[in-house]
Structure formats: structure tokens, C-alpha cells
Design an enzyme around this catalytic site. Structure first.
Site, PDB file in Angstrom:
ATOM      1  CB  SER A 143       6.476   2.420  -9.654  1.00 53.45           C
ATOM      2  OG  SER A 143       5.878   3.247  -8.699  1.00 53.45           O
ATOM      3  CD  GLU A 383      -0.974  -5.770  -3.235  1.00 51.30           C
ATOM      4  OE1 GLU A 383      -1.515  -6.186  -4.252  1.00 51.30           O
ATOM      5  OE2 GLU A 383      -0.475  -6.504  -2.389  1.00 51.30           O
TER       6      GLU A 383
HETATM    7  C1  LIG Z   1       3.278   1.618   4.479  1.00 51.98           C
HETATM    8  C2  LIG Z   1       3.838   0.934   3.281  1.00 51.98           C
HETATM    9  C3  LIG Z   1       3.787  -0.448   3.202  1.00 51.98           C
HETATM   10  C4  LIG Z   1       4.359  -1.103   2.112  1.00 51.98           C
HETATM   11  N1  LIG Z   1       4.347  -2.477   2.091  1.00 51.98           N
HETATM   12  C5  LIG Z   1       5.051  -3.117   1.125  1.00 51.98           C
HETATM   13  C6  LIG Z   1       5.229  -4.543   1.173  1.00 51.98           C
HETATM   14  O1  LIG Z   1       4.699  -5.240   2.037  1.00 51.98           O
HETATM   15  N2  LIG Z   1       6.043  -5.108   0.249  1.00 51.98           N
HETATM   16  C7  LIG Z   1       6.654  -4.388  -0.734  1.00 51.98           C
HETATM   17  O2  LIG Z   1       7.380  -4.966  -1.524  1.00 51.98           O
HETATM   18  N3  LIG Z   1       6.471  -3.031  -0.828  1.00 51.98           N
HETATM   19  C8  LIG Z   1       5.699  -2.393   0.083  1.00 51.98           C
HETATM   20  N4  LIG Z   1       5.545  -1.026   0.023  1.00 51.98           N
HETATM   21  C9  LIG Z   1       6.176  -0.288  -1.050  1.00 51.98           C
HETATM   22  C10 LIG Z   1       5.167   0.222  -2.069  1.00 51.98           C
HETATM   23  O3  LIG Z   1       4.660  -0.843  -2.825  1.00 51.98           O
HETATM   24  C11 LIG Z   1       5.912   1.273  -2.911  1.00 51.98           C
HETATM   25  O4  LIG Z   1       6.061   2.407  -2.084  1.00 51.98           O
HETATM   26  C12 LIG Z   1       5.167   1.642  -4.144  1.00 51.98           C
HETATM   27  O5  LIG Z   1       5.195   0.561  -5.053  1.00 51.98           O
HETATM   28  C13 LIG Z   1       5.770   2.870  -4.840  1.00 51.98           C
HETATM   29  O6  LIG Z   1       7.144   2.735  -4.980  1.00 51.98           O
HETATM   30  P1  LIG Z   1       8.127   3.908  -4.503  1.00 51.98           P
HETATM   31  O7  LIG Z   1       7.747   4.283  -3.133  1.00 51.98           O
HETATM   32  O8  LIG Z   1       9.517   3.485  -4.769  1.00 51.98           O
HETATM   33  O9  LIG Z   1       7.775   5.140  -5.428  1.00 51.98           O
HETATM   34  P2  LIG Z   1       8.281   5.407  -6.904  1.00 51.98           P
HETATM   35  O10 LIG Z   1       8.140   4.206  -7.750  1.00 51.98           O
HETATM   36  O11 LIG Z   1       9.621   6.046  -6.824  1.00 51.98           O
HETATM   37  O12 LIG Z   1       7.220   6.477  -7.376  1.00 51.98           O
HETATM   38  C14 LIG Z   1       7.187   7.811  -6.879  1.00 51.98           C
HETATM   39  C15 LIG Z   1       6.021   8.527  -7.550  1.00 51.98           C
HETATM   40  O13 LIG Z   1       6.197   8.522  -8.983  1.00 51.98           O
HETATM   41  C16 LIG Z   1       5.075   7.912  -9.610  1.00 51.98           C
HETATM   42  N5  LIG Z   1       5.522   7.131 -10.769  1.00 51.98           N
HETATM   43  C17 LIG Z   1       6.488   6.172 -10.773  1.00 51.98           C
HETATM   44  N6  LIG Z   1       6.619   5.666 -12.026  1.00 51.98           N
HETATM   45  C18 LIG Z   1       5.715   6.314 -12.813  1.00 51.98           C
HETATM   46  C19 LIG Z   1       5.365   6.228 -14.199  1.00 51.98           C
HETATM   47  N7  LIG Z   1       5.959   5.376 -15.014  1.00 51.98           N
HETATM   48  N8  LIG Z   1       4.392   7.054 -14.661  1.00 51.98           N
HETATM   49  C20 LIG Z   1       3.775   7.932 -13.813  1.00 51.98           C
HETATM   50  N9  LIG Z   1       4.055   8.059 -12.505  1.00 51.98           N
HETATM   51  C21 LIG Z   1       5.017   7.258 -12.005  1.00 51.98           C
HETATM   52  C22 LIG Z   1       4.457   7.011  -8.548  1.00 51.98           C
HETATM   53  O14 LIG Z   1       3.098   6.779  -8.799  1.00 51.98           O
HETATM   54  C23 LIG Z   1       4.679   7.855  -7.281  1.00 51.98           C
HETATM   55  O15 LIG Z   1       3.685   8.814  -7.181  1.00 51.98           O
HETATM   56  C24 LIG Z   1       4.949  -0.351   1.065  1.00 51.98           C
HETATM   57  C25 LIG Z   1       4.960   1.041   1.134  1.00 51.98           C
HETATM   58  C26 LIG Z   1       4.427   1.687   2.213  1.00 51.98           C
HETATM   59  C27 LIG Z   1       4.477   3.187   2.268  1.00 51.98           C
END
Ligand SMILES: Cc1cc2nc3c(=O)[nH]c(=O)nc-3n(C[C@H](O)[C@H](O)[C@H](O)COP(=O)(O)OP(=O)(O)OC[C@H]3O[C@@H](n4cnc5c(N)ncnc54)[C@H](O)[C@@H]3O)c2cc1C
Length: 406
Positions: A143, A383
Site C-alpha cells: 500500500s 490498484e
Molecule cells: C492477484 C494480484 C495481482 C496484483 N497485481 C499487481 C501488479 O500488477 N503490480 C503491482 O505492482 N502490484 C500488484 N499487486 C499488489 C497489490 O497492489 C498489493 O497487494 C496491494 O497494493 C496491497 O499491498 P500489500 O499486499 O503489501 O498489503 P499491505 O499494504 O501490507 O496491507 C495489508 C492490509 O493493511 C491495510 N492497510 C495498509 N496500510 C493501511 C493504512 N495506512 N490504513 C489502513 N489500512 C491499511 C490494507 O488495506 C490491507 O488490508 C497485485 C496483488 C494481487 C493479489
């Protein structure tokens, strides 16, 4: 006056996209859900036909945008309903067919949105219209994309950038021709130093670590990479190589103002598929939906259905507004996040409630409902997750910076 109808000039495009959804996506939906990591070869012919249909390759269905294609608008539109609206309407239809297959359409990819947004003429010639994935996420940066640690160092001797780091969850990372990689020129300078670089998929420094096994969208490959001295010509940096203290990163993030409404549209397409199938199943069970009667005087299932439909309609209208604003060059960060937050939540909610309404039929593989309920969840995650969209909305409404409200 606000017109809540879909623009008539896109009727043909919507019809064509629907035909593709019925004839190709739906027919192969279950096959590639079961055969995870197998390449859907049926899409090759479709991509070729679509590329022939328009010079840009945006094609009959206006496929693209989000994590699945090129949603960027052309430099000059002048249209009140332009490429963002066309792409949105096409995507809704295609995702009514199958969102996993849409996400793996050849010659599309989120990377193209980034390329189209900032590439110069020379870069457009080299990279435009090619299948481009986007690699932002890292093990320690999801994120918070400003936290990325992949580095890009300029090598004066060879006039190249050398990239090192790790990228995870790259949609179409294995199948795309290009990968747009976010990396920092100087980790000590924070988000201002983050730039995007176009890397050819066959670059010898780019090592595929693994492909993810996933809950849904199994037709779409999701790749993890190690970047081990990935060398790219300096001309592969998109945008300015200067580390500008202000504006640079915000500019990169603005790509999302175009693509978030498109991801919202994907959720709307999947949710519509759920609603339509559930309505048929309810009809078969003798439950008719009557819009002229109050909810309390109808069967509970019918009342539930109507409430889901109204939520879906709200999501659809928010999304159309955000796309319309992008077409008309109105700042739409707030509306794009509202659309993504609403549609992501409604999509997931509607799909699960439809599974519940259909009972055991909804849970079994005899129906696509259970698949749609699995597929749609990603649209509430990538996204920018649901929570991150709400955070952005709160910041924009309260006039707070990302440092003040996190
Ligand atoms: C199938 C799939 C395809 C993807 N495709 C791409 C791609 O093409 N390119 C790419 O770059 N990425 C891609 N992603 C990654 C995706 O964008 C990230 O998984 C997403 O941005 C969340 O990041 P994270 O998984 O590290 O979760 P984290 O950022 O670790 O978050 C974990 C949880 O905490 C919550 N959270 C985090 N920060 C806060 C905050 N400040 N306040 C409140 N809640 C918060 C989040 O909403 C989530 O529920 C993909 C992911 C998947 C699963």
C-alpha cells in the site's frame, strides 16, 4: 443536465465487447480457472482481431486499463465521452464474461497506462502497443508504494541504469513483453527519487522467482521477480530523470486517476454477471422481482435482490462519473477513489450475497457464481485496497497531506 444513460455512440463497442464476452470469455471461463498457469491460447486470435480493428490496439471491447490494459487518454480528446468512458464500458462487458481472462489479454497491461501517460514520442514508438506489466509492489512495499527499495543506479560508462531489488505480485509478469519497474534513484530522497523504467521481459537480469497460486483470477498469471543487475538503456526511464522535490511522484500516482475507475468497472461487470444469473435462478424457483411493490411486501429474496441492485447502480454511476471527469480533464482523484472503494466493496458483497441466495447451487462448480465470488475480491485489493481508497478520500475531503493522515 446529467444524463444517466450509457453514451449512445459507444453502443456498437459495447455490443461487440458483449459478444466477445459470451463467445470467448464465458466459454473458456471454467477451463482456465481449473488450469491455473496455463496460457489461454484462445486469446491470441482475439488480440490479433482486436489489434486489426483499431490502430491503437484498444480494440472492439476497448479492453484495457487498470491492471489489465491501457486506460490512458489520448493527448487531445475534445470529446465529452472519450477513451476513458469507451474503455470503461468495454471492460464492464468483458468482465461480465470473465475478469481473469480480461486481465491476461495479450498486448494490454497496466504498464501501457504508465507508458502512455508519460512516454515521449521516441518511447511511444518503441513501447506503445506492446504488452506491458507494471511492477510496483515489493515484499516491504505494498500500500505504501513510496517505501519501495528497488534501486536504479546510473552507470556513466555504459549510459545505462542498473536495477536491483525484488518485485512481487506482477500481473501478467510472466507473459508480458515489457515490465514497467518502479525503482528509486536515491533511497535517501524519498518519493521524489522514485522513477519508472521499461524492462524487456527477456532481460537476462530479470529472474522469475515463482508464479502465485491464487484464490481467483486464475487465468491471469501473477509473477514474482528478482532483479539482479538488470541493465536498461538510459532512454528506458519514463519521464524526467531529475529528482524534483515536488510533483514528480504525484505525477506518477496520477496514472491511477485514469485506471482506478477502470478497475471499478471490472467489479461492476462481475457483479452484474452475479445479479443476472441470480435473477434467473430466483425466477426458476418461482420468485419474481417486482419493482412496483414495496420491499416489505415481497419475498425476502426479492427484497434482497432489489437492495443489491440499487447498491450496484450507485457504484456504476460513481464509476461513470469518474471516467467522464477523466475524459473531460477534470481533476478526479477523489471521484476515482470513491468509485474504486464503492465498486470494490459492492462487487465483493454482491457476489457473496448472490452465492448465498442461490444456496448450495451457488456454492458448487456447476455454476460460475462461486468463481465470480472468488475472482471479484482482487478488484478490492489491487490498484489500492479498500482501506487505502478510504484514506485517500478522507485526505482529499479534509485537506490533509499523506504525512498528516496515514
Ligand atoms: C492477484 C494480484 C495481482 C496484483 N497485481 C499487481 C501488479 O500488477 N503490480 C503491482 O505492482 N502490484 C500488484 N499487486 C499488489 C497489490 O497492489 C498489493 O497487494 C496491494 O497494493 C496491497 O499491498 P500489500 O499486499 O503489501 O498489503 P499491505 O499494504 O501490507 O496491507 C495489508 C492490509 O493493511 C491495510 N492497510 C495498509 N496500510 C493501511 C493504512 N495506512 N490504513 C489502513 N489500512 C491499511 C490494507 O488495506 C490491507 O488490508 C497485485 C496483488 C494481487 C493479489
Amino acid at each position: 443536465m446529467i444524463n444517466l444513460e450509457s453514451p449512445r455512440k459507444f453502443e456498437q463497442l459495447v455490443d461487440q465487447a458483449h459478444m466477445v464476452a459470451v463467445e470467448i470469455f464465458r466459454k473458456n471461463s471454467r477451463k482456465y480457472d481449473l488450469a491455473e498457469h496455463e496460457y489461454p491460447k484462445e486469446l491470441d486470435m482475439l488480440a490479433a482481431v482486436m489489434e486489426g480493428a483499431t490502430p491503437s490496439g484498444a480494440g472492439a471491447g476497448g479492453v484495457g486499463g487498470g491492471s489489465g490494459g491501457n486506460g490512458a487518454q489520448p493527448k487531445e480528446t475534445g470529446n465529452r465521452n472519450g477513451s476513458n468512458m469507451a474503455t470503461l464500458l468495454g471492460l464492464i462487458e468483458l468482465c461480465w464474461g470473465d475478469v481473469g481472462l480480461l486481465l491476461t489479454m495479450p498486448r494490454q497491461g497496466l504498464g501501457q497506462a504508465a507508458i502512455a501517460a508519460v512516454a515521449d514520442e521516441e518511447q511511444m514508438k518503441r513501447f506503445g502497443g506492446r504488452w506491458a506489466a507494471m511492477a510496483i509492489t515489493e515484499p516491504e512495499a505494498g500500500s505504501d508504494s513510496a517505501a519501495i527499495r528497488t534501486t536504479a543506479k546510473y552507470d556513466e560508462e555504459t549510459d545505462e541504469y542498473v536495477l536491483n531489488g525484488e518485485k512481487i505480485f506482477v500481473t501478467s509478469g510472466d507473459r508480458a513483453e515489457l515490465i514497467v519497474v518502479w525503482a528509486t534513484l536515491d533511497p535517501s530522497q524519498g518519493r521524489a527519487a522514485i522513477k519508472s523504467f521499461v524492462v524487456e521481459r527477456d532481460n537476462p537480469g530479470l529472474r522469475l522467482d515463482r508464479l502465485e497460486h491464487k484464490l481467483g483470477i486464475r487465468a491471469s498469471d501473477t509473477a514474482n521477480f528478482v532483479l539482479d543487475n538488470v541493465r536498461v538503456p538510459k532512454e528506458n526511464l519514463l519521464g524526467s530523470p531529475e529528482i524534483a522535490p515536488k510533483g514528480g511522484f504525484a505525477g506518477v500516482m496520477q496514472t491511477f486517476d485514469n485506471t482506478r475507475p477502470l478497475v471499478a468497472g471490472m467489479a461492476i461487470g462481475v457483479a452484474r454477471a452475479c445479479l443476472e444469473r441470480t435473477r434467473e435462478l430466483l425466477g426458476e424457483a418461482g420468485i419474481e422481482i417486482d419493482y412496483d411493490r414495496a420491499l416489505h411486501s415481497q419475498p425476502a429474496a426479492a427484497a434482497e435482490f432489489i437492495s443489491m441492485e440499487s447498491d450496484w447502480e450507485a457504484a456504476r454511476l460513481l464509476t461513470m462519473r469518474a471516467a467522464w471527469m477523466a475524459d473531460n480533464r477534470k481533476p478526479n482523484s477523489l471521484q476515482a477513489s470513491m468509485a474504486k472503494a464503492k465498486a470494490g466493496r459492492v462487487g465483493t458483497d454482491v457476489a457473496l450475497r448472490c452465492v448465498a441466495l442461490a444456496g448450495s447451487i451457488g456454492y458448487g462448480e456447476g455454476e460460475l457464481l462461486e468463481k465470480w465470488a472468488r475472482d471479484v475480491k482482487i478488484l478490492d485489493i489491487f490498484e489500492g485496497t479498500q482501506q487505502i481508497q478510504l484514506l485517500i478520500i478522507a485526505r482529499l475531503l479534509l485537506g490533509k497531506t499523506s504525512a498528516e493522515l496515514r
